[in-house]
Design a protein around this motif. Structure first.
Motif, PDB file in Angstrom:
ATOM      1  N   UNK A 168      -5.845   2.969  58.807  1.00 42.81           N
ATOM      2  CA  UNK A 168      -4.532   2.333  58.786  1.00 42.81           C
ATOM      3  C   UNK A 168      -4.025   2.234  60.224  1.00 42.81           C
ATOM      4  N   UNK A 169      -3.635   3.347  60.795  1.00 43.90           N
ATOM      5  CA  UNK A 169      -3.257   3.386  62.203  1.00 43.90           C
ATOM      6  C   UNK A 169      -3.279   4.855  62.615  1.00 43.90           C
ATOM      7  N   UNK A 170      -3.048   5.163  63.895  1.00 43.50           N
ATOM      8  CA  UNK A 170      -3.227   6.561  64.329  1.00 43.50           C
ATOM      9  C   UNK A 170      -2.279   7.545  63.639  1.00 43.50           C
ATOM     10  N   UNK A 171      -1.293   7.048  62.904  1.00 44.01           N
ATOM     11  CA  UNK A 171      -0.306   7.958  62.314  1.00 44.01           C
ATOM     12  C   UNK A 171      -0.817   8.679  61.072  1.00 44.01           C
ATOM     13  N   UNK A 172      -1.833   8.128  60.428  1.00 45.65           N
ATOM     14  CA  UNK A 172      -2.279   8.728  59.176  1.00 45.65           C
ATOM     15  C   UNK A 172      -3.344   9.775  59.478  1.00 45.65           C
ATOM     16  N   UNK A 173      -3.129  10.957  58.969  1.00 41.25           N
ATOM     17  CA  UNK A 173      -4.030  12.046  59.334  1.00 41.25           C
ATOM     18  C   UNK A 173      -5.401  11.829  58.713  1.00 41.25           C
ATOM     19  N   UNK A 174      -6.380  12.456  59.331  1.00 42.25           N
ATOM     20  CA  UNK A 174      -7.749  12.342  58.881  1.00 42.25           C
ATOM     21  C   UNK A 174      -7.889  12.887  57.452  1.00 42.25           C
ATOM     22  N   UNK A 175      -7.091  13.892  57.149  1.00 44.51           N
ATOM     23  CA  UNK A 175      -7.123  14.511  55.835  1.00 44.51           C
ATOM     24  C   UNK A 175      -6.826  13.479  54.738  1.00 44.51           C
ATOM     25  N   UNK A 176      -5.898  12.578  55.045  1.00 41.87           N
ATOM     26  CA  UNK A 176      -5.509  11.551  54.081  1.00 41.87           C
ATOM     27  C   UNK A 176      -6.486  10.381  54.068  1.00 41.87           C
ATOM     28  N   UNK A 177      -7.513  10.462  54.843  1.00 43.08           N
ATOM     29  CA  UNK A 177      -8.434   9.340  54.944  1.00 43.08           C
ATOM     30  C   UNK A 177      -8.060   8.410  56.071  1.00 43.08           C
ATOM     31  N   UNK A 178      -7.437   8.966  57.103  1.00 47.07           N
ATOM     32  CA  UNK A 178      -6.977   8.137  58.214  1.00 47.07           C
ATOM     33  C   UNK A 178      -8.088   7.640  59.124  1.00 47.07           C
ATOM     34  N   UNK A 179      -9.231   8.312  59.073  1.00 49.75           N
ATOM     35  CA  UNK A 179     -10.377   7.886  59.883  1.00 49.75           C
ATOM     36  C   UNK A 179     -11.569   7.699  58.954  1.00 49.75           C
ATOM     37  N   UNK A 180     -12.296   6.644  59.140  1.00 52.70           N
ATOM     38  CA  UNK A 180     -13.477   6.429  58.302  1.00 52.70           C
ATOM     39  C   UNK A 180     -14.596   5.861  59.154  1.00 52.70           C
ATOM     40  N   UNK A 181     -15.819   6.113  58.701  1.00 57.81           N
ATOM     41  CA  UNK A 181     -16.962   5.472  59.337  1.00 57.81           C
ATOM     42  C   UNK A 181     -17.304   4.260  58.475  1.00 57.81           C
ATOM     43  N   UNK A 182     -17.245   3.081  59.049  1.00 59.20           N
ATOM     44  CA  UNK A 182     -17.491   1.861  58.273  1.00 59.20           C
ATOM     45  C   UNK A 182     -18.793   1.207  58.736  1.00 59.20           C
ATOM     46  N   UNK A 183     -19.402   0.464  57.826  1.00 63.62           N
ATOM     47  CA  UNK A 183     -20.649  -0.217  58.152  1.00 63.62           C
ATOM     48  C   UNK A 183     -20.378  -1.664  58.535  1.00 63.62           C
ATOM     49  N   UNK A 184     -20.450  -1.919  59.820  1.00 62.12           N
ATOM     50  CA  UNK A 184     -20.242  -3.281  60.319  1.00 62.12           C
ATOM     51  C   UNK A 184     -21.605  -3.975  60.311  1.00 62.12           C
ATOM     52  N   UNK A 185     -21.690  -5.237  59.831  1.00 63.25           N
ATOM     53  CA  UNK A 185     -22.994  -5.919  59.856  1.00 63.25           C
ATOM     54  C   UNK A 185     -23.598  -5.857  61.259  1.00 63.25           C
ATOM     55  N   UNK A 186     -24.865  -5.523  61.323  1.00 62.95           N
ATOM     56  CA  UNK A 186     -25.489  -5.340  62.634  1.00 62.95           C
ATOM     57  C   UNK A 186     -25.754  -6.678  63.319  1.00 62.95           C
ATOM     58  N   UNK A 187     -25.479  -6.740  64.585  1.00 60.06           N
ATOM     59  CA  UNK A 187     -25.908  -7.842  65.446  1.00 60.06           C
ATOM     60  C   UNK A 187     -26.133  -7.247  66.824  1.00 60.06           C
ATOM     61  N   UNK A 188     -27.005  -7.881  67.581  1.00 58.38           N
ATOM     62  CA  UNK A 188     -27.229  -7.436  68.953  1.00 58.38           C
ATOM     63  C   UNK A 188     -25.967  -7.794  69.733  1.00 58.38           C
ATOM     64  N   UNK A 189     -25.468  -6.848  70.517  1.00 60.31           N
ATOM     65  CA  UNK A 189     -24.217  -7.090  71.233  1.00 60.31           C
ATOM     66  C   UNK A 189     -24.421  -7.029  72.737  1.00 60.31           C
ATOM     67  N   UNK A 190     -23.627  -7.829  73.436  1.00 58.08           N
ATOM     68  CA  UNK A 190     -23.545  -7.657  74.880  1.00 58.08           C
ATOM     69  C   UNK A 190     -22.291  -6.854  75.185  1.00 58.08           C
ATOM     70  N   UNK A 191     -22.148  -6.446  76.452  1.00 55.38           N
ATOM     71  CA  UNK A 191     -20.943  -5.709  76.833  1.00 55.38           C
ATOM     72  C   UNK A 191     -19.719  -6.557  76.543  1.00 55.38           C
ATOM     73  N   UNK A 192     -18.694  -5.955  76.061  1.00 53.01           N
ATOM     74  CA  UNK A 192     -17.447  -6.646  75.738  1.00 53.01           C
ATOM     75  C   UNK A 192     -16.608  -5.816  74.790  1.00 53.01           C
ATOM     76  N   UNK A 193     -17.037  -5.755  73.492  1.00 58.05           N
ATOM     77  CA  UNK A 193     -18.227  -6.342  72.874  1.00 58.05           C
ATOM     78  C   UNK A 193     -18.176  -7.878  72.803  1.00 58.05           C
ATOM     79  N   UNK A 194     -19.354  -8.463  73.011  1.00 63.01           N
ATOM     80  CA  UNK A 194     -19.536  -9.897  72.902  1.00 63.01           C
ATOM     81  C   UNK A 194     -20.684 -10.124  71.924  1.00 63.01           C
ATOM     82  N   UNK A 195     -20.353 -10.702  70.753  1.00 65.69           N
ATOM     83  CA  UNK A 195     -21.368 -10.958  69.738  1.00 65.69           C
ATOM     84  C   UNK A 195     -21.442 -12.427  69.416  1.00 65.69           C
ATOM     85  N   UNK A 196     -21.974 -12.761  68.236  1.00 60.78           N
ATOM     86  CA  UNK A 196     -22.123 -14.164  67.858  1.00 60.78           C
ATOM     87  C   UNK A 196     -20.774 -14.776  67.479  1.00 60.78           C
ATOM     88  N   UNK A 197     -19.814 -13.970  67.038  1.00 58.44           N
ATOM     89  CA  UNK A 197     -18.567 -14.502  66.479  1.00 58.44           C
ATOM     90  C   UNK A 197     -17.324 -14.178  67.292  1.00 58.44           C
TER      91      UNK A 197
END
Ligand SMILES: [Zn+2]
Length: 639
Positions: free
Chosen positions: A63-92
């Motif tokens: 959500x934003x930094x205000x929600x504690x991790x206990x409440x699910x404020x931080x998650x590891x999400x699966x972003x579709x993989x693409x090769x990235x350049x520094x930036x990040x700079x991808x296809x989109x």
């Protein structure tokens, strides 16, 4: 395209002497092809190496930094993989690190750095400018992939494309100011600002607030960009529903995306255990996450302000008392308020379906669903409920996004959006075992969002109808289309222009005027219309959707717009209309979803809106009203 449309409108406005009687339009080419058509060929799915990674795990604030991790404020999400350049700079996306305040100054971020690949990216912290880059990259990508999954194709941006190379959306996470926004010239911008002297919520007095750290703000703005890519005329506020839809839809995508993170929902359910009443499972979570505004105040500045008004009354079968009745649709409402009526309607349907599915789980667990609040829930049950909620959120998100292909190309009304959802979903999922469509119709009706010309709130009455006489466009049959390997990917720009020309010629053919309702050159102009611009083919796209029973459905969706100048008792303004044409793989026209230019009710409504809730978007000089540019900027400024 923006330039082209403006040129057409300007030409209309300049016409020296407009004939006062209906005469034949000047003989010109019956249709034009927008520069947007070819953009669909510019996007290429990132090619994956065989056996290479599918996902890139990244940590984000849910959500934003205000929600504690206990409440699910931080998650590891699966972003579709693409090769990235520094930036990040991808296809989109092209994410720029310039402009950061001193404490957050950051180098371009290299997410392909082996250390970051091994650690699911940087740890979430507002103090590291490079994390801001990771956050926007991850949420922009997740929002995009929700659209790609629902529609089965890449989504072309509405921003100007470079002459060659990939067409990327520019994203700037460090822009001074309190607002976040999307514009065709600017791309996505996220503001940062100093909090006031009085601390509110999690902020410290005078502390820095960054909109680029809010999941919902990023998802909301990315949705504006995607919707603009799908429907350029939705930036033309011809009635109050148009800007209301842009806002409400962007909030819905942010909301449902949030609920698709099953472990986040799971942690929130665990946390609120004991207070879980039968009727408030999800609404409590929504409130916990700040979606419901307090009765007196406004939402936290950082949150997108999804106003789930009256959510307490949602999932009960009791008729709402006057006090708890949901806010009713009223075209005189300000666009944000109208947008939240839409959000609240769809959210209620979501809650209804989740409740239906969970009742079964409660019974298996031997718990009376009526007394859930008093019973302790087992771990397995919490997990199962969270999974159901997240699956239903994903399906609702699909329904909401797929409906865009079934909307008229301009001057959309919320009732038409309901028809689009019912038709698009009915084409896919015939049985509707859990009653998604029934729940949607019910919650829309409860708010008086009802389409014109529909006599009954039933599925068969609500669906768009096929043309009365069968129509076939052989040039658009799939056997005659050229693809690049798979039907989601058009061969090239020339092929798209060929398809657009085939569509343009067909829909402006006078033989089929009854089905498409465009004004073709040489036609008698409808009464009260003094000028008609040529029809403009805006897009021709293939949609590929996977039905729950395993069928893959292909269709071709074409979008044709037109602008006509109305003279209404000496007051002149442009009406925007056209038709969305859905063609099956054999070239048969399945639906023509049109906006007529001869409808007096539309003219009256537009005039009422221009002088009422849409005053800020229109300007009158002399006898003629004209549309002001920058709909979203005006809309967000008014918030
Ligand atoms: Zn917005």
């Amino acid at each position: 395209m923006a330039r082209k449309a403006v040129r057409t409108t300007a030409k209309t406005a300049k016409t020296p002497k407009t004939p006062t009687t209906a005469t034949a339009a000047p003989a010109v080419q019956p249709y034009e092809i927008s520069a947007r058509v070819a953009l669909q060929a510019r996007l290429r799915s990132p090619r994956r190496e065989p056996g290479g990674p599918v996902h890139r795990p990244l940590r984000i604030y849910t959500l934003d930094p205000s929600v504690s991790d206990r409440l699910g404020g931080i998650a590891t999400v699966n972003v579709p993989y693409e090769k990235l350049e520094k930036g990040p700079l991808g296809a989109l996306f092209d994410i720029r690190s310039d402009g950061a305040p001193r404490d957050l100054r950051a180098e371009a971020l290299d997410l392909d750095d082996p250390h970051l690949l091994l650690s699911s990216g940087l740890s979430p912290t507002p103090a590291n400018g490079r994390f801001h880059l990771q956050m926007v990259y991850a949420v922009c990508s997740l929002t995009y992939s929700a659209f790609k999954r629902a529609l089965g194709r890449e989504i072309a941006w509405g921003t100007p494309a470079p002459d060659e190379g990939p067409h990327r959306l520019l994203v700037r996470p460090f822009v001074p100011g309190a607002n976040a926004g999307y514009g065709r010239e600017t791309g996505l911008t996220f503001g940062f600002f100093k909090a006031g002297k009085r601390a509110a919520g999690f902020t410290i007095p005078g502390g820095l607030i960054c909109t680029a750290l809010s999941h919902d703000v990023i998802a909301h703005e990315t949705t504006h960009a995607l919707l603009d890519g799908l429907r350029s005329s939705f930036m033309e506020p011809t009635n109050a529903d148009v800007p209301a839809f842009h806002e409400g839809f962007a909030d819905l995508v942010a909301l449902f995306l949030h609920f698709t993170y099953a472990d986040v929902v799971e942690r929130a359910i665990r946390e609120s255990r004991g207070t879980l009443g039968r009727g408030s499972l999800l609404t409590d979570i929504a409130r916990e996450f700040g979606y419901a505004r307090s009765k007196t105040g406004t939402a936290d500045a950082l949150r997108s302000g999804v106003d789930v008004a009256g959510i307490a009354a949602f999932d009960s079968d009791a008729l709402p008392s006057k006090e708890h009745a949901p806010t009713q649709y009223d075209p005189a409402m300000e666009p944000h308020a109208l947008g939240s009526v839409l959000v609240s309607a769809v959210f209620e349907a979501f809650v209804t379906v989740v409740r239906r599915k969970c009742e079964r789980l409660f019974r298996i667990a031997g718990i009376d669903p009526g007394v859930v609040g008093q019973a302790a829930l087992s771990d397995a049950l919490v997990k199962a409920i969270a999974q159901e909620a997240s699956d239903v959120a994903g399906q609702m998100l699909n329904i909401c996004i797929r409906a865009i292909d079934y909307c008229p190309p301009a001057d959309m009304e919320l009732g038409e959006y309901l028809r689009a959802m019912i038709t698009a979903d009915g084409d896919m999922e015939r049985s509707d075992k859990w009653g998604f469509r029934e729940a949607l119709m019910r919650s829309f009706r409860r708010r008086q969002i009802v389409p014109d010309h529909v006599q009954f709130m039933t599925e068969d009455a609500m669906r768009w109808q096929s043309p009365r006489t069968p129509l076939n466009i052989p040039d658009l049959a799939f056997r005659n289309l050229k693809f690049d390997g798979e039907p989601g990917q058009p061969a090239d720009a020339d092929e798209l222009r060929r398809q657009a020309a085939a569509l343009g010629a067909f829909v402006t053919n006078r033989k089929y005027a009854d089905s498409f309702h465009l004004v073709a050159p040489g036609d008698r102009l409808p009464k009260g219309i003094v000028q008609a611009s040529p029809a403009m083919v805006q897009s021709v796209r293939v949609t590929r959707r996977a039905a729950p029973d395993g069928r893959i459905m292909f269709d071709l969706v074409g979008e044709v717009t037109q602008a006509c100048t109305v003279d209404r008792g000496g007051t002149m303004f442009d009406m925007h209309g056209g038709c969305t044409v859905i063609v099956d793989p054999e070239g048969n026209v399945r639906y023509s979803i049109y906006k007529r230019f001869d409808a007096e009710t539309r003219r009256a409504r537009q005039l009422a809106a221009m002088t009422g809730p849409l005053k800020a978007f229109w300007k009158k000089s002399g006898r003629k009203w004209s549309l002001q540019p920058g709909m979203l900027a005006r809309l967000h400024a008014a918030r």
